[in-house]
Scaffold this motif. Structure first.
Motif, PDB file in Angstrom:
ATOM      1  N   MET A   1       0.884  -1.124   0.037  1.00  0.00           N
ATOM      2  CA  MET A   1       0.096  -0.106  -0.102  1.00  0.00           C
ATOM      3  C   MET A   1       1.142   1.143   0.301  1.00  0.00           C
ATOM      4  O   MET A   1       0.415   1.919  -0.683  1.00  0.00           O
ATOM      5  N   ILE A   2       1.882   1.143   0.640  1.00  0.00           N
ATOM      6  CA  ILE A   2       2.831   2.633   0.788  1.00  0.00           C
ATOM      7  C   ILE A   2       3.358   2.695  -0.012  1.00  0.00           C
ATOM      8  O   ILE A   2       3.641   3.930  -1.034  1.00  0.00           O
ATOM      9  N   HIS A   3       3.639   1.748  -1.396  1.00  0.00           N
ATOM     10  CA  HIS A   3       4.634   1.777  -2.515  1.00  0.00           C
ATOM     11  C   HIS A   3       3.437   2.088  -3.396  1.00  0.00           C
ATOM     12  O   HIS A   3       3.749   3.159  -4.949  1.00  0.00           O
ATOM     13  N   ASP A   4       1.936   1.697  -3.640  1.00  0.00           N
ATOM     14  CA  ASP A   4       0.678   2.031  -4.728  1.00  0.00           C
ATOM     15  C   ASP A   4       0.564   3.794  -3.965  1.00  0.00           C
ATOM     16  O   ASP A   4       0.408   4.673  -5.191  1.00  0.00           O
ATOM     17  N   VAL A   5       0.738   4.490  -2.778  1.00  0.00           N
ATOM     18  CA  VAL A   5       0.745   5.331  -2.733  1.00  0.00           C
ATOM     19  C   VAL A   5       1.227   6.559  -3.014  1.00  0.00           C
ATOM     20  O   VAL A   5       1.464   7.530  -3.690  1.00  0.00           O
ATOM     21  N   LEU A   6       3.559   6.479  -2.973  1.00  0.00           N
ATOM     22  CA  LEU A   6       3.996   7.690  -3.307  1.00  0.00           C
ATOM     23  C   LEU A   6       4.264   6.914  -4.571  1.00  0.00           C
ATOM     24  O   LEU A   6       4.018   8.100  -4.994  1.00  0.00           O
ATOM     25  N   SER A   7       3.362   6.253  -5.149  1.00  0.00           N
ATOM     26  CA  SER A   7       3.714   5.704  -7.144  1.00  0.00           C
ATOM     27  C   SER A   7       2.536   6.475  -7.402  1.00  0.00           C
ATOM     28  O   SER A   7       2.868   7.677  -8.730  1.00  0.00           O
ATOM     29  N   SER A   8       1.628   6.443  -6.977  1.00  0.00           N
ATOM     30  CA  SER A   8      -0.047   7.011  -7.398  1.00  0.00           C
ATOM     31  C   SER A   8       0.802   8.459  -7.301  1.00  0.00           C
ATOM     32  O   SER A   8       0.113  10.058  -8.103  1.00  0.00           O
ATOM     33  N   LEU A   9       1.311   9.061  -6.375  1.00  0.00           N
ATOM     34  CA  LEU A   9       1.897  11.562  -5.735  1.00  0.00           C
ATOM     35  C   LEU A   9       2.652  10.480  -6.975  1.00  0.00           C
ATOM     36  O   LEU A   9       2.649  12.301  -7.545  1.00  0.00           O
ATOM     37  N   MET A  10       3.651  10.267  -7.163  1.00  0.00           N
ATOM     38  CA  MET A  10       4.355  10.359  -8.708  1.00  0.00           C
ATOM     39  C   MET A  10       3.383  10.540  -9.699  1.00  0.00           C
ATOM     40  O   MET A  10       4.432  11.786 -10.482  1.00  0.00           O
ATOM     41  N   VAL A  11       1.970   9.549 -10.576  1.00  0.00           N
ATOM     42  CA  VAL A  11       1.847   9.999 -11.601  1.00  0.00           C
ATOM     43  C   VAL A  11       1.153  11.835 -11.701  1.00  0.00           C
ATOM     44  O   VAL A  11       1.643  12.184 -12.131  1.00  0.00           O
ATOM     45  N   VAL A  12       0.719  11.791 -10.094  1.00  0.00           N
ATOM     46  CA  VAL A  12      -0.099  13.366 -10.323  1.00  0.00           C
ATOM     47  C   VAL A  12       0.890  14.098 -10.036  1.00  0.00           C
ATOM     48  O   VAL A  12       0.843  15.622 -10.469  1.00  0.00           O
ATOM     49  N   GLU A  13       2.162  14.124  -9.410  1.00  0.00           N
ATOM     50  CA  GLU A  13       3.820  15.281  -9.307  1.00  0.00           C
ATOM     51  C   GLU A  13       3.844  15.407 -11.237  1.00  0.00           C
ATOM     52  O   GLU A  13       4.280  16.383 -11.296  1.00  0.00           O
ATOM     53  N   GLY A  14       3.488  14.097 -11.573  1.00  0.00           N
ATOM     54  CA  GLY A  14       4.910  14.670 -12.680  1.00  0.00           C
ATOM     55  C   GLY A  14       3.141  15.433 -13.743  1.00  0.00           C
ATOM     56  O   GLY A  14       4.359  15.634 -14.648  1.00  0.00           O
ATOM     57  N   LEU A  15       1.727  15.137 -13.874  1.00  0.00           N
ATOM     58  CA  LEU A  15       1.788  15.900 -14.478  1.00  0.00           C
ATOM     59  C   LEU A  15       1.626  17.349 -14.584  1.00  0.00           C
ATOM     60  O   LEU A  15       1.554  18.109 -15.160  1.00  0.00           O
ATOM     61  N   LEU A  16       2.003  17.928 -12.697  1.00  0.00           N
ATOM     62  CA  LEU A  16       1.720  19.338 -12.938  1.00  0.00           C
ATOM     63  C   LEU A  16       3.527  19.512 -12.516  1.00  0.00           C
ATOM     64  O   LEU A  16       3.689  21.404 -13.260  1.00  0.00           O
ATOM     65  N   ALA A  17       4.262  18.955 -12.525  1.00  0.00           N
ATOM     66  CA  ALA A  17       6.369  19.851 -12.846  1.00  0.00           C
ATOM     67  C   ALA A  17       6.920  18.824 -13.937  1.00  0.00           C
ATOM     68  O   ALA A  17       7.233  17.349 -13.678  1.00  0.00           O
ATOM     69  N   PRO A  18       7.050  19.453 -14.873  1.00  0.00           N
ATOM     70  CA  PRO A  18       7.621  18.929 -15.774  1.00  0.00           C
ATOM     71  C   PRO A  18       8.854  18.141 -15.527  1.00  0.00           C
ATOM     72  O   PRO A  18       9.501  17.167 -15.922  1.00  0.00           O
ATOM     73  N   GLU A  19      10.000  18.747 -14.420  1.00  0.00           N
ATOM     74  CA  GLU A  19      11.105  17.804 -14.086  1.00  0.00           C
ATOM     75  C   GLU A  19      10.951  17.105 -13.764  1.00  0.00           C
ATOM     76  O   GLU A  19      12.097  15.728 -13.762  1.00  0.00           O
ATOM     77  N   ILE A  20       9.960  16.157 -13.091  1.00  0.00           N
ATOM     78  CA  ILE A  20       9.742  15.405 -13.180  1.00  0.00           C
ATOM     79  C   ILE A  20       9.283  14.435 -13.873  1.00  0.00           C
ATOM     80  O   ILE A  20       9.516  13.330 -13.609  1.00  0.00           O
ATOM     81  N   ARG A  21       8.269  14.694 -14.249  1.00  0.00           N
ATOM     82  CA  ARG A  21       7.881  13.946 -15.707  1.00  0.00           C
ATOM     83  C   ARG A  21       9.344  13.398 -16.772  1.00  0.00           C
ATOM     84  O   ARG A  21       9.166  12.127 -17.249  1.00  0.00           O
ATOM     85  N   ASN A  22      10.744  14.258 -17.006  1.00  0.00           N
ATOM     86  CA  ASN A  22      11.438  14.146 -17.559  1.00  0.00           C
ATOM     87  C   ASN A  22      11.980  12.644 -16.463  1.00  0.00           C
ATOM     88  O   ASN A  22      12.981  12.511 -17.713  1.00  0.00           O
ATOM     89  N   VAL A  23      12.488  13.130 -15.665  1.00  0.00           N
ATOM     90  CA  VAL A  23      12.849  12.141 -14.650  1.00  0.00           C
ATOM     91  C   VAL A  23      12.369  10.176 -14.633  1.00  0.00           C
ATOM     92  O   VAL A  23      12.519   9.032 -15.325  1.00  0.00           O
ATOM     93  N   VAL A  24      11.237  10.638 -14.841  1.00  0.00           N
ATOM     94  CA  VAL A  24      10.325   8.857 -15.144  1.00  0.00           C
ATOM     95  C   VAL A  24      10.280   8.507 -16.769  1.00  0.00           C
ATOM     96  O   VAL A  24      10.277   6.968 -16.805  1.00  0.00           O
ATOM     97  N   PHE A  25      10.200   9.354 -17.569  1.00  0.00           N
ATOM     98  CA  PHE A  25      10.731   8.994 -19.061  1.00  0.00           C
ATOM     99  C   PHE A  25      11.512   8.487 -19.392  1.00  0.00           C
ATOM    100  O   PHE A  25      11.933   8.094 -20.362  1.00  0.00           O
ATOM    101  N   ASP A  26      12.790   8.803 -18.887  1.00  0.00           N
ATOM    102  CA  ASP A  26      14.071   9.105 -19.343  1.00  0.00           C
ATOM    103  C   ASP A  26      14.243   6.791 -18.785  1.00  0.00           C
ATOM    104  O   ASP A  26      15.060   6.515 -19.482  1.00  0.00           O
ATOM    105  N   ARG A  27      13.536   6.927 -18.283  1.00  0.00           N
ATOM    106  CA  ARG A  27      13.624   5.290 -17.866  1.00  0.00           C
ATOM    107  C   ARG A  27      12.443   4.690 -17.911  1.00  0.00           C
ATOM    108  O   ARG A  27      12.903   3.573 -17.448  1.00  0.00           O
ATOM    109  N   LEU A  28      11.468   5.103 -18.434  1.00  0.00           N
ATOM    110  CA  LEU A  28       9.947   4.331 -18.387  1.00  0.00           C
ATOM    111  C   LEU A  28       9.913   3.210 -19.332  1.00  0.00           C
ATOM    112  O   LEU A  28      10.353   3.774 -20.572  1.00  0.00           O
ATOM    113  N   PRO A  29       9.880   2.123 -18.296  1.00  0.00           N
ATOM    114  CA  PRO A  29       9.691   0.579 -19.462  1.00  0.00           C
ATOM    115  C   PRO A  29       8.417   1.312 -21.537  1.00  0.00           C
ATOM    116  O   PRO A  29       7.406   2.038 -20.457  1.00  0.00           O
ATOM    117  N   GLN A  30       9.346   0.576 -22.014  1.00  0.00           N
ATOM    118  CA  GLN A  30       8.421   1.422 -23.378  1.00  0.00           C
ATOM    119  C   GLN A  30       7.358   0.192 -23.412  1.00  0.00           C
ATOM    120  O   GLN A  30       5.905   0.667 -23.680  1.00  0.00           O
TER     121      GLN A  30
END
Length: 249
Positions: free
Chosen positions: A137-166
């Protein structure tokens, strides 16, 4: 329908109380904000969150009676959100798959308001791994917050997609949709695709905390914990968790 036409009029009337144009949340930001307030598993007094609608400034009312009437209307709408959450009928208000391009701006504004509400209680929404909550549950909560933050902050979005599995990218965008040079658009598409799942995970977490406080963790057991299977939001979260703190707006 959770928000009626009368409710819309009340909310838009409340926003217009701002002393300066642009010094208040937009309608979509406000509905996301109220949604986030509703799922926070702690009572948030109106005196704490109402000023945030106006950038921290309490609006001036023409008269005390009008002020009371207007605030009462807003609080009643908030209670409607709370009741829907308790009943399990509070749902993400957009259909991602049928939304038109012009709707995406509204989704992003809604997400901003939602995130603003969660920032009021970071201790709740950023659980430590050492807590008594199920690790999954802790993992899913923190991960879900990253989705929210990624939509709002391009710098987070870039880090995600540098390594995002295709494989995850292909869930949201077909090969014919992708083209060289459109990475930012595809990043946004994937995050929008996973946003409803992320919101659902956060609501499940909030409901679990409510049950834990009333029944105790032992009585809830593992039945209340989400499974360990990795979801798209969870995969994104693993890539960037700890790299960026949540922004507090």
């Amino acid at each position: 329908m959770l928000i009626t036409e009368d409710n819309k009029k009340i909310l838009k009337k409340f926003i217009k109380l701002a002393s300066e144009l642009g010094n208040a949340l937009s309608y979509d930001q406000l509905t996301g904000f109220l949604y986030g307030i509703a799922i926070t598993p702690e009572i948030l007094p109106p005196s704490e969150w109402i000023p945030l609608i106006f950038a921290g400034k309490t609006p001036e009312f023409p008269s005390m009676d009008q002020g009371r009437e207007t605030c009462d209307g807003l609080i009643q709408i908030q209670k409607t959100f709370n009741t829907a959450f308790r009943a399990g009928s509070l749902v993400f208000p957009f259909d991602i798959f049928s939304s038109r391009a012009e709707t995406f701006d509204a989704i992003l504004e809604w997400t901003f308001g939602f995130d603003l509400a969660l920032s009021l209680r970071p201790d709740i929404w950023e659980p430590e791994e050492s807590s008594s909550l199920p690790p999954g549950m802790i993992h899913d909560v923190l991960s879900s917050l990253m989705v929210v933050e990624g939509l709002l902050a391009p710098e987070i979005r870039n880090v995600v997609f540098d390594r995002l599995p295709q494989e995850i990218m292909k869930e949201a965008v077909t090969e014919t949709d992708s083209a060289p040079g459109d990475t930012p658009d595809r990043q946004l598409a994937v995050l929008l695709f996973t946003l409803p799942m992320a919101i659902d995970q956060l609501q499940k977490y909030a409901g679990f905390l409510d049950a834990m406080r009333t029944k105790g963790l032992g009585e809830i057991g593992e039945a209340g914990a989400p499974g360990e299977k990795a979801t798209a939001p969870a995969t994104m979260g693993r890539l960037i968790r700890g790299r960026f703190p949540r922004s507090h707006r």
